[in-house]
Motif scaffolding. Sequence first.
Motif, mmCIF file in Angstrom:
data_model
loop_
_atom_site.group_PDB
_atom_site.id
_atom_site.type_symbol
_atom_site.label_atom_id
_atom_site.label_comp_id
_atom_site.label_asym_id
_atom_site.label_seq_id
_atom_site.Cartn_x
_atom_site.Cartn_y
_atom_site.Cartn_z
ATOM 1 N N SER A 9 0.859 -1.172 0.000
ATOM 2 C CA SER A 9 0.000 0.000 0.000
ATOM 3 C C SER A 9 0.899 1.226 0.000
ATOM 4 C CB SER A 9 -0.868 -0.023 1.261
ATOM 5 O OG SER A 9 -1.371 1.280 1.492
ATOM 6 N N LYS A 208 6.987 11.121 -7.361
ATOM 7 C CA LYS A 208 6.136 10.089 -7.970
ATOM 8 C C LYS A 208 5.460 9.229 -6.902
ATOM 9 C CE LYS A 208 8.767 9.849 -12.219
ATOM 10 N NZ LYS A 208 9.803 9.136 -12.963
ATOM 11 N N ALA A 211 2.664 11.210 -5.345
ATOM 12 C CA ALA A 211 1.499 11.237 -6.236
ATOM 13 C C ALA A 211 0.665 9.962 -6.071
ATOM 14 C CB ALA A 211 1.954 11.399 -7.681
ATOM 15 N N LEU A 212 1.333 8.822 -5.975
ATOM 16 C CA LEU A 212 0.618 7.552 -5.775
ATOM 17 C C LEU A 212 -0.093 7.531 -4.427
ATOM 18 C CD1 LEU A 212 3.098 4.748 -6.884
ATOM 19 C CD2 LEU A 212 0.909 5.323 -7.914
ATOM 20 N N ARG A 213 0.596 8.062 -3.430
ATOM 21 C CA ARG A 213 0.052 8.093 -2.079
ATOM 22 C C ARG A 213 -1.227 8.939 -2.041
ATOM 23 N NH1 ARG A 213 4.091 10.526 2.309
ATOM 24 N NH2 ARG A 213 5.002 8.528 2.768
ATOM 25 N N ASN A 214 -1.187 10.068 -2.759
ATOM 26 C CA ASN A 214 -2.337 10.972 -2.759
ATOM 27 C C ASN A 214 -3.546 10.391 -3.495
ATOM 28 O OD1 ASN A 214 -0.867 12.749 -1.265
ATOM 29 N ND2 ASN A 214 -0.256 14.025 -3.022
ATOM 30 N N GLN A 215 -3.265 9.507 -4.452
ATOM 31 C CA GLN A 215 -4.372 8.866 -5.180
ATOM 32 C C GLN A 215 -5.077 7.828 -4.324
ATOM 33 O OE1 GLN A 215 -2.772 7.022 -8.694
ATOM 34 N NE2 GLN A 215 -1.900 8.946 -9.396
ATOM 35 N N SER A 216 -4.377 7.284 -3.339
ATOM 36 C CA SER A 216 -4.955 6.140 -2.624
ATOM 37 C C SER A 216 -5.701 6.567 -1.367
ATOM 38 C CB SER A 216 -3.866 5.126 -2.266
ATOM 39 O OG SER A 216 -2.958 5.707 -1.375
#
Lengths: 216, 220
Positions: A9, A208, A211-216
């Motif tokens: 995660s 990067k 960015a992934l963290r903010n999407q989840s």
Amino acid sequence: MASIKVHGSPISTATARVLVCLYEKDLDYEFVLVDMKNNEHKKHPFLSINPFGQVPGFQDGDLTIFESRAITQYLAKTYANKGNQLIPNDPKKAAIVSTWIEVEGHHYDPPGVALSFEHLVKPLFGLGETDPAAVAENEAKLGKVLDIYENQLSKNKFLAGDEFSLADLHHLPNVSYLLATPSKKLFESRPRVNAWVTEIIARPSWAKVVALRNQS
Amino acid sequence: MATPVKVYGPPLSTAVSRVLACLLEKDVQFQLLPVNMAKGEHKSQEYLKIQPFGQVPAFQDESISLFESRAICRYICDKHAEKGNKGLYGLDQLGKASIDQWIEAEGQSFNPASSILVFQLAFAPRMRLPQDEKAIKQNEEKLSKVLDVYEQRLGESRYLAGDEFSLADLSHLPNGHYLVNVADRAELFTSRKNVDRWWNEISGRESWKEVVELQTKASS
């Protein structure tokens, strides 16, 4: 086609440690989200990848391993010529990197994780209120570690030499969380540590992951 | 002949004995230099130059100074790949990765709980410090859970990282020794069939027996 798979995660610091390493090494990977809210990491099939029931799990072809710092060292050594070099070729310089990797894992990480738990994890998951005594105790511990970093960073630009290495990279996930808490004063009050934090957190690889963290 | 490497610290320290076990497995000559911790020598300016955290061991080989026992062990194995036990840190990147994951499991899961138990049960009485019953109970529970995972793993392979003894197994010897022989917690190991078999094999190695001998001499 990606033969590398990361199970985890993006909000987990250990998962983020592996992801930022993959971006530094410019490697393609497939991300397999482990639904931690539903305790998927404590059940099969995830337990067959990591018997401790912790994220991340990692696969590269026939290899299956866990433990984020073992995974990043595998990536840095196996894909030495891809992307940015994270472990120097010179064995002596590599040994210094290895030393500071251990420092992060055994000195920085325990109080760093305790602080992010108090400030962020507890409120987010409804685990009670931030305990000021625990914050004070762990800020004192982390402060002592950062005093040594301050001195080390007066000799080199980065922890293990003048080049960014895996030893610096391993700090990113926790440093990034602490910067969103009052404990960030521990970094800001030490000029060399502050400059180091500013420099490593600005790396494109880390952007990067954020960015992934903010999407989840 | 190569100059012996220098190891600073008392052999009774778990981190020092981890490095000594590695040197003996790799058949690398070493010189053990005392650091008088009772007199605070590990906090002296001179010592802090080679070990900024003021802990043992520190390590020197030719022009390089290192600390952190697991980093020192990896360095020794990489430098002396062809000496002594050649497979101690694997023979290729895949082997190393598998060993590294279990060194991390030792460092992140086995060590925190076991070192608190070793301190509370073995060192605190000697230092006439009061024991913290709550910490003992909590960490026995934590360590039991870790050893349950080991039990399963050691049902699949002879050693943690595969069929050969490696640095991952070796890293467990210092805390394991105190738990079994000083802290009266052998049952944590003997109550688990595979862990018990594994512990008997790894603690019976000649290299480890030599370390225990050095420890016995140092404490007599």
